[in-house]
Design a protein around this motif. Structure first.
Motif, PDB file in Angstrom:
ATOM      1  N   ARG A   4      -5.550  -4.229   7.719  1.00  0.00           N
ATOM      2  CA  ARG A   4      -4.637  -3.247   7.152  1.00  0.00           C
ATOM      3  C   ARG A   4      -4.333  -3.557   5.706  1.00  0.00           C
ATOM      4  N   PRO A   5      -3.869  -2.581   4.983  1.00  0.00           N
ATOM      5  CA  PRO A   5      -3.761  -1.178   5.346  1.00  0.00           C
ATOM      6  C   PRO A   5      -5.087  -0.450   5.141  1.00  0.00           C
ATOM      7  N   ILE A   6      -5.317   0.564   5.944  1.00  0.00           N
ATOM      8  CA  ILE A   6      -6.468   1.447   5.759  1.00  0.00           C
ATOM      9  C   ILE A   6      -5.921   2.740   5.173  1.00  0.00           C
ATOM     10  N   ILE A   7      -6.522   3.185   4.077  1.00  0.00           N
ATOM     11  CA  ILE A   7      -6.086   4.411   3.437  1.00  0.00           C
ATOM     12  C   ILE A   7      -7.262   5.375   3.444  1.00  0.00           C
ATOM     13  N   ILE A   8      -7.001   6.597   3.919  1.00  0.00           N
ATOM     14  CA  ILE A   8      -8.044   7.617   4.031  1.00  0.00           C
ATOM     15  C   ILE A   8      -7.609   8.841   3.247  1.00  0.00           C
ATOM     16  N   GLY A  28       0.820  -1.213   0.000  1.00  0.00           N
ATOM     17  CA  GLY A  28       0.000   0.000   0.000  1.00  0.00           C
ATOM     18  C   GLY A  28       0.850   1.257   0.000  1.00  0.00           C
ATOM     19  N   VAL A  29       1.885   1.278   0.839  1.00  0.00           N
ATOM     20  CA  VAL A  29       2.804   2.417   0.883  1.00  0.00           C
ATOM     21  C   VAL A  29       3.500   2.568  -0.462  1.00  0.00           C
ATOM     22  N   GLN A  30       3.974   1.460  -1.007  1.00  0.00           N
ATOM     23  CA  GLN A  30       4.662   1.487  -2.304  1.00  0.00           C
ATOM     24  C   GLN A  30       3.713   1.984  -3.404  1.00  0.00           C
ATOM     25  N   PHE A  31       2.471   1.562  -3.367  1.00  0.00           N
ATOM     26  CA  PHE A  31       1.481   1.987  -4.356  1.00  0.00           C
ATOM     27  C   PHE A  31       1.313   3.501  -4.320  1.00  0.00           C
ATOM     28  N   ARG A  39      -6.836  -3.907   0.178  1.00  0.00           N
ATOM     29  CA  ARG A  39      -6.738  -5.317  -0.196  1.00  0.00           C
ATOM     30  C   ARG A  39      -7.815  -5.608  -1.225  1.00  0.00           C
ATOM     31  N   PRO A  40      -7.509  -5.863  -2.435  1.00  0.00           N
ATOM     32  CA  PRO A  40      -6.189  -5.805  -3.045  1.00  0.00           C
ATOM     33  C   PRO A  40      -5.712  -4.356  -3.169  1.00  0.00           C
ATOM     34  N   THR A  41      -4.433  -4.203  -3.415  1.00  0.00           N
ATOM     35  CA  THR A  41      -3.799  -2.887  -3.453  1.00  0.00           C
ATOM     36  C   THR A  41      -4.481  -1.935  -4.422  1.00  0.00           C
ATOM     37  N   GLU A  42      -5.002  -2.451  -5.529  1.00  0.00           N
ATOM     38  CA  GLU A  42      -5.627  -1.612  -6.544  1.00  0.00           C
ATOM     39  C   GLU A  42      -6.852  -0.858  -6.023  1.00  0.00           C
ATOM     40  N   LYS A  43      -7.435  -1.336  -4.922  1.00  0.00           N
ATOM     41  CA  LYS A  43      -8.593  -0.642  -4.335  1.00  0.00           C
ATOM     42  C   LYS A  43      -8.241   0.776  -3.899  1.00  0.00           C
ATOM     43  N   ILE A  44      -6.963   1.035  -3.676  1.00  0.00           N
ATOM     44  CA  ILE A  44      -6.533   2.362  -3.226  1.00  0.00           C
ATOM     45  C   ILE A  44      -6.935   3.439  -4.225  1.00  0.00           C
TER      46      ILE A  44
END
Length: 113
Positions: free
Chosen positions: A91-95, A16-19, A104-109
């Motif tokens: 985790r991870p939670i992105i706001i 998530g951080v890398q994304f 999860r999956p990362t693309e949801k970000i």
């Protein structure tokens, strides 16, 4: 500013951080195992995610299985359990403002951009 609730020992959280870095986004890392959200903060996060508290729980964690599984817990009790045992928080939670996702999956970000 985007916030990511991050556990550096979790591969999905690191992704998530890398994304976010690869997307060129400015963001703040919240190490939630050290800087544990309060019950009020966690309640707000759950509202932003538009989920029930149990959906934020890592139900495969040993502490959940030993102390909480099979019990009839209220939403408030589930939130309190996560505050007392932050490793139970998914985790991870992105706001980003009034939008939030579990990455999860990362693309949801991308849903919060």
């Amino acid at each position: 500013m985007i916030k990511i609730f991050h556990n550096s020992r979790c591969s999905k959280s690191r992704l998530g951080v890398q994304f976010l870095e690869n997307a060129g986004k400015e963001f703040e890392v919240v190490k939630y195992l050290e800087d544990v959200p309060t019950e009020t903060e966690l309640t707000e996060i759950i509202k932003l995610l538009d989920i029930s508290p149990i959906e934020l729980v890592r139900t495969n964690e040993a502490i959940w299985k030993s102390d909480y599984k099979g019990k009839n817990l209220s939403d408030e009790q589930i939130i309190k359990a996560m505050v007392e045992n932050p490793k139970l928080i998914e985790r991870p939670i992105i706001i980003n403002g009034d939008k939030a996702v579990i990455g999860r999956p990362t693309e949801k970000i991308t849903e919060i951009f």
